[in-house]
Design a protein around this motif. Sequence first.
Motif, PDB file in Angstrom:
ATOM      1  N   GLY A 124       0.820  -1.208   0.000  1.00  0.00           N
ATOM      2  CA  GLY A 124       0.000   0.000   0.000  1.00  0.00           C
ATOM      3  C   GLY A 124       0.850   1.252   0.000  1.00  0.00           C
ATOM      4  N   ALA A 125       1.933   1.240   0.789  1.00  0.00           N
ATOM      5  CA  ALA A 125       2.806   2.417   0.870  1.00  0.00           C
ATOM      6  C   ALA A 125       3.541   2.655  -0.441  1.00  0.00           C
ATOM      7  N   ILE A 126       4.068   1.588  -1.054  1.00  0.00           N
ATOM      8  CA  ILE A 126       4.877   1.774  -2.259  1.00  0.00           C
ATOM      9  C   ILE A 126       4.018   2.203  -3.445  1.00  0.00           C
ATOM     10  N   VAL A 127       2.807   1.634  -3.563  1.00  0.00           N
ATOM     11  CA  VAL A 127       1.916   2.056  -4.653  1.00  0.00           C
ATOM     12  C   VAL A 127       1.544   3.528  -4.482  1.00  0.00           C
ATOM     13  N   THR A 128       1.268   3.904  -3.248  1.00  0.00           N
ATOM     14  CA  THR A 128       0.928   5.302  -2.976  1.00  0.00           C
ATOM     15  C   THR A 128       2.099   6.218  -3.272  1.00  0.00           C
ATOM     16  N   LEU A 129       3.314   5.760  -2.926  1.00  0.00           N
ATOM     17  CA  LEU A 129       4.508   6.556  -3.218  1.00  0.00           C
ATOM     18  C   LEU A 129       4.661   6.794  -4.720  1.00  0.00           C
ATOM     19  N   VAL A 130       4.443   5.742  -5.500  1.00  0.00           N
ATOM     20  CA  VAL A 130       4.567   5.879  -6.952  1.00  0.00           C
ATOM     21  C   VAL A 130       3.584   6.928  -7.469  1.00  0.00           C
ATOM     22  N   LEU A 131       2.347   6.861  -6.989  1.00  0.00           N
ATOM     23  CA  LEU A 131       1.338   7.823  -7.423  1.00  0.00           C
ATOM     24  C   LEU A 131       1.669   9.241  -6.958  1.00  0.00           C
ATOM     25  N   ASP A 132       2.169   9.368  -5.724  1.00  0.00           N
ATOM     26  CA  ASP A 132       2.538  10.695  -5.209  1.00  0.00           C
ATOM     27  C   ASP A 132       3.699  11.298  -5.996  1.00  0.00           C
ATOM     28  N   VAL A 133       4.728  10.467  -6.256  1.00  0.00           N
ATOM     29  CA  VAL A 133       5.916  10.965  -6.952  1.00  0.00           C
ATOM     30  C   VAL A 133       5.582  11.351  -8.393  1.00  0.00           C
ATOM     31  N   THR A 134       4.767  10.520  -9.079  1.00  0.00           N
ATOM     32  CA  THR A 134       4.425  10.849 -10.466  1.00  0.00           C
ATOM     33  C   THR A 134       3.638  12.158 -10.538  1.00  0.00           C
ATOM     34  N   LYS A 135       2.770  12.393  -9.579  1.00  0.00           N
ATOM     35  CA  LYS A 135       2.027  13.667  -9.575  1.00  0.00           C
ATOM     36  C   LYS A 135       2.977  14.842  -9.367  1.00  0.00           C
ATOM     37  N   THR A 136       3.958  14.670  -8.491  1.00  0.00           N
ATOM     38  CA  THR A 136       4.910  15.750  -8.244  1.00  0.00           C
ATOM     39  C   THR A 136       5.766  16.017  -9.477  1.00  0.00           C
ATOM     40  N   VAL A 137       6.184  14.943 -10.164  1.00  0.00           N
ATOM     41  CA  VAL A 137       6.938  15.116 -11.405  1.00  0.00           C
ATOM     42  C   VAL A 137       6.075  15.837 -12.443  1.00  0.00           C
ATOM     43  N   GLY A 138       4.779  15.451 -12.524  1.00  0.00           N
ATOM     44  CA  GLY A 138       3.873  16.159 -13.424  1.00  0.00           C
ATOM     45  C   GLY A 138       3.730  17.621 -13.058  1.00  0.00           C
ATOM     46  N   PHE A 139       3.766  17.928 -11.767  1.00  0.00           N
ATOM     47  CA  PHE A 139       3.699  19.322 -11.316  1.00  0.00           C
ATOM     48  C   PHE A 139       4.909  20.111 -11.824  1.00  0.00           C
ATOM     49  N   PHE A 140       6.090  19.488 -11.775  1.00  0.00           N
ATOM     50  CA  PHE A 140       7.290  20.131 -12.322  1.00  0.00           C
ATOM     51  C   PHE A 140       7.120  20.413 -13.810  1.00  0.00           C
ATOM     52  N   ALA A 141       6.601  19.400 -14.548  1.00  0.00           N
ATOM     53  CA  ALA A 141       6.433  19.569 -15.993  1.00  0.00           C
ATOM     54  C   ALA A 141       5.399  20.648 -16.306  1.00  0.00           C
ATOM     55  N   LEU A 142       4.316  20.692 -15.533  1.00  0.00           N
ATOM     56  CA  LEU A 142       3.238  21.642 -15.788  1.00  0.00           C
ATOM     57  C   LEU A 142       3.661  23.075 -15.490  1.00  0.00           C
ATOM     58  N   THR A 143       4.391  23.270 -14.408  1.00  0.00           N
ATOM     59  CA  THR A 143       4.766  24.622 -13.990  1.00  0.00           C
ATOM     60  C   THR A 143       6.044  25.115 -14.647  1.00  0.00           C
ATOM     61  N   GLY A 144       6.849  24.198 -15.189  1.00  0.00           N
ATOM     62  CA  GLY A 144       8.118  24.605 -15.793  1.00  0.00           C
ATOM     63  C   GLY A 144       9.196  24.924 -14.784  1.00  0.00           C
ATOM     64  N   LEU A 145       8.998  24.549 -13.516  1.00  0.00           N
ATOM     65  CA  LEU A 145      10.043  24.752 -12.518  1.00  0.00           C
ATOM     66  C   LEU A 145      11.302  23.993 -12.920  1.00  0.00           C
ATOM     67  N   GLU A 146      12.442  24.571 -12.627  1.00  0.00           N
ATOM     68  CA  GLU A 146      13.701  23.921 -12.988  1.00  0.00           C
ATOM     69  C   GLU A 146      13.866  22.626 -12.203  1.00  0.00           C
ATOM     70  N   PHE A 147      14.171  21.547 -12.924  1.00  0.00           N
ATOM     71  CA  PHE A 147      14.363  20.239 -12.285  1.00  0.00           C
ATOM     72  C   PHE A 147      15.860  20.018 -12.134  1.00  0.00           C
ATOM     73  N   ASN A 148      16.346  20.205 -10.915  1.00  0.00           N
ATOM     74  CA  ASN A 148      17.772  20.120 -10.641  1.00  0.00           C
ATOM     75  C   ASN A 148      18.003  19.291  -9.388  1.00  0.00           C
ATOM     76  N   LEU A 149      19.200  19.401  -8.804  1.00  0.00           N
ATOM     77  CA  LEU A 149      19.489  18.625  -7.592  1.00  0.00           C
ATOM     78  C   LEU A 149      18.558  18.993  -6.445  1.00  0.00           C
ATOM     79  N   THR A 150      18.181  20.257  -6.369  1.00  0.00           N
ATOM     80  CA  THR A 150      17.253  20.677  -5.328  1.00  0.00           C
ATOM     81  C   THR A 150      15.896  20.013  -5.509  1.00  0.00           C
ATOM     82  N   ALA A 151      15.492  19.787  -6.764  1.00  0.00           N
ATOM     83  CA  ALA A 151      14.234  19.088  -7.033  1.00  0.00           C
ATOM     84  C   ALA A 151      14.312  17.640  -6.566  1.00  0.00           C
TER      85      ALA A 151
END
Length: 776
Positions: free
Chosen positions: A627-654
């Motif tokens: 349950g935790a790992i599936v949720t993590l995958v969904l949470d992380v993919t949404k956050t990556v999509g947020f980076f793509a949508l907003t155009g925030l720089e994806f670097n080491l800080t990301a």
Amino acid sequence: MVPAKWKLALYGLIVIVGSLVALPSLFSTEQLAAWPEWLPRKQVSLGLDLRGGAHLVLELDQRALQKDKEDEGLSDAAATERLQSALQQSIEIVRRRIDAIGVAEPTVQALGTSRILVQLPGMQDPASIRTLLGSTAKLTFHRVESSEARGQATPRIGQIRVPATDEPVDYILQQRPMLQGERLTQASAGLDSRTGGPVVSFRFDDVGAKAFAQITRDNVGRQFAIVLDGKVISAPVIQEPILGGSGQISGNFTMAETSSLAALLRAGALPVPLQIVEERTVGPDLGSDAIRMGAMTGAIGLLFVLVFMTTLYRGWGVVANLALLINVTLTLAALTLLGATLTLPGIAGIVLGIGLAVDANVLINERIREETRNGKSAVMALKNGFDRAYATIIDSNVTALIATALLFWLGSGPVRGFAVTMALGIAISMFTAVAVVKAIMSLYLHWQRPKQFVIGSLLPARWLSATPKFQFMRARFIGIGVSVILSLASLALFVKPGLNYGVDFTGGTIIEASAPAAMNLADLRARLEQADLGEVSLQQAGSDGTTILVRIQQQPGTEPAAQTQVAERAKAALLEVEPEASFDRVDIIGPKISGELADAGILAVLFASVAMFAYIWIRFDWHFGVGAIVTLVLDVTKTVGFFALTGLEFNLTAIAALLTLIGYSVNDKVVVYDRMRENLRLYPELPLRQLIDRSINETLARSIYTSMTAFLAMLPMAIWGGATVSSFAVPMVFGIVVAASSSVFIAAPILLFLGERIKPRTVGLEEVTIAEGSRH
């Protein structure tokens, strides 16, 4: 329950000593000079991103090492030993070169097995430092056979062709040097007494002086070439024997160049050439701005949390706030004592730690409230509150520490600073939020002797009087469906338009420049295009138009010098349009470094996910881990999509943001999981759907409150923190909301979908670990 007197004394001593150690960091050096001698004066060390300076990573030339191995027929063991020796010699020579130019508090240390980290606070001239550190400084003296126009001379056997540094001429020299520069004992910059031009005066040791005297005696009237790193820097005619063991190197030098050359000669030649594979320069103004902005946003975030905790728990909220202030103070003291460096991401770590540090107090206070509602006496409510919250606090902190440990292991530079401050804040919170607060609560019971332990609130009483009875599992299909759709949309955004990768991962150059007035982007763009820099992007940073960001693609080939030359041409082009511009930040990342950073980022996210799954499996059961790992995958993919949508720089800080969110997401799940495990033991006959709903409702308030503290702490930095931390703070605010909702609408339904098998197996485990499972 009152702690022993020696414990109370120890707690007080830790707080007092920690406060004294942290105090100097809040004052300037001038103010500290007026302090009494017995007070501590050591301040926390600030990173280059906070005080300005140059950061370089030098790498031993692998081709030169490989050539030496082949020429000398070295075994692998001998080659490794030679590499280690060359690294240590290079570190010592680099340190001597830096000491020669008088940089205050430089850092020179090994970075892995073939790299050297150099940090120079206050250094704002990367061109001069590049020359100083990148030159091998191999000095040799040769007899000149002839000289011709560039490309026309042909050497014979036993001869070499060497170009001149300041004229289009090639010199034909004897291949074997007549004298080596290792015999030099002194080198200094000065002025020629006859011409007034800049020169470098040198002196040999006794052996070198005798050899030099013999060479000049035998070659009167002939040219004598002085060769530095494969180029003729001077070729004077020997007029008479030089018997004193000293001489001069003259040429078309500036005073700065003679000073640099003299420093190189004094420090000695490097055993192998060094290449600059990473270069970052931060201007002093940007550093001071970063300190001011970090302090302001941190203070506002702290204020938000203090007000929120006081609203939730009134007097006991004030106690939690006191513990939080002690936590921040002790974290600063620990950084000072350990000699750790505080960076801008490190400030972000402290700010986030403010939100996470009060999690324990929220868990404890809410559990005490629950025990009081169930009719427990004040003493038992306090005892059960701490005992049953303790396991959850440990689990939450361990998951966060796993993420920070991986970040420290695979991260670099300022990102490691974030990991250090986060880890210290989490560890210290176990003392401040648990030990200190428990001692204060115990003393209150001892002095006041109330019948019930009432934790008040400024919120309406009806909001706190009873456990809600929401039927969350009825909406499980909607929750999972919406989450899957959002994650698929995020993956589509990841493909197109994709992420705005920073130079950390793509290689290349980023220049941040500012001017007193708004800059004309059209004129700047036109001039940069004329400079033939390859693919260049130019954008405005900030709303007033006085700051711009220039991104330049990685140049063809792998030679690090190509990128640095492009950076210098870009700076010159910007100054032609805006003569008053200053360069606040220049980052130059070579292709090798960028590839390694990208690989490390991917590995860090994967390892963190696997580590979380393993920990949850061990602490709970494999069903919870799934349950935790599936949720993590969904949470992380949404956050990556947020980076793509907003155009925030994806670097080491990301990457730091993603790892922190992984730890935070699991942290949030642990609160619900612990209650589910307890209820499986207490209500073995209850249908699983009702049991999950009951567990979520019982922990709903504390889940919301802990998410709110982290959200409020990070919100000011996300809004006002600036471009430097936006890749961390903004997605963290987004991710906190996602993680809080996924605990209810994703993780819990997945457990339900796994079926009734979870109940008998988990109950069986609880019979073995009943003591552990009941403490949360």
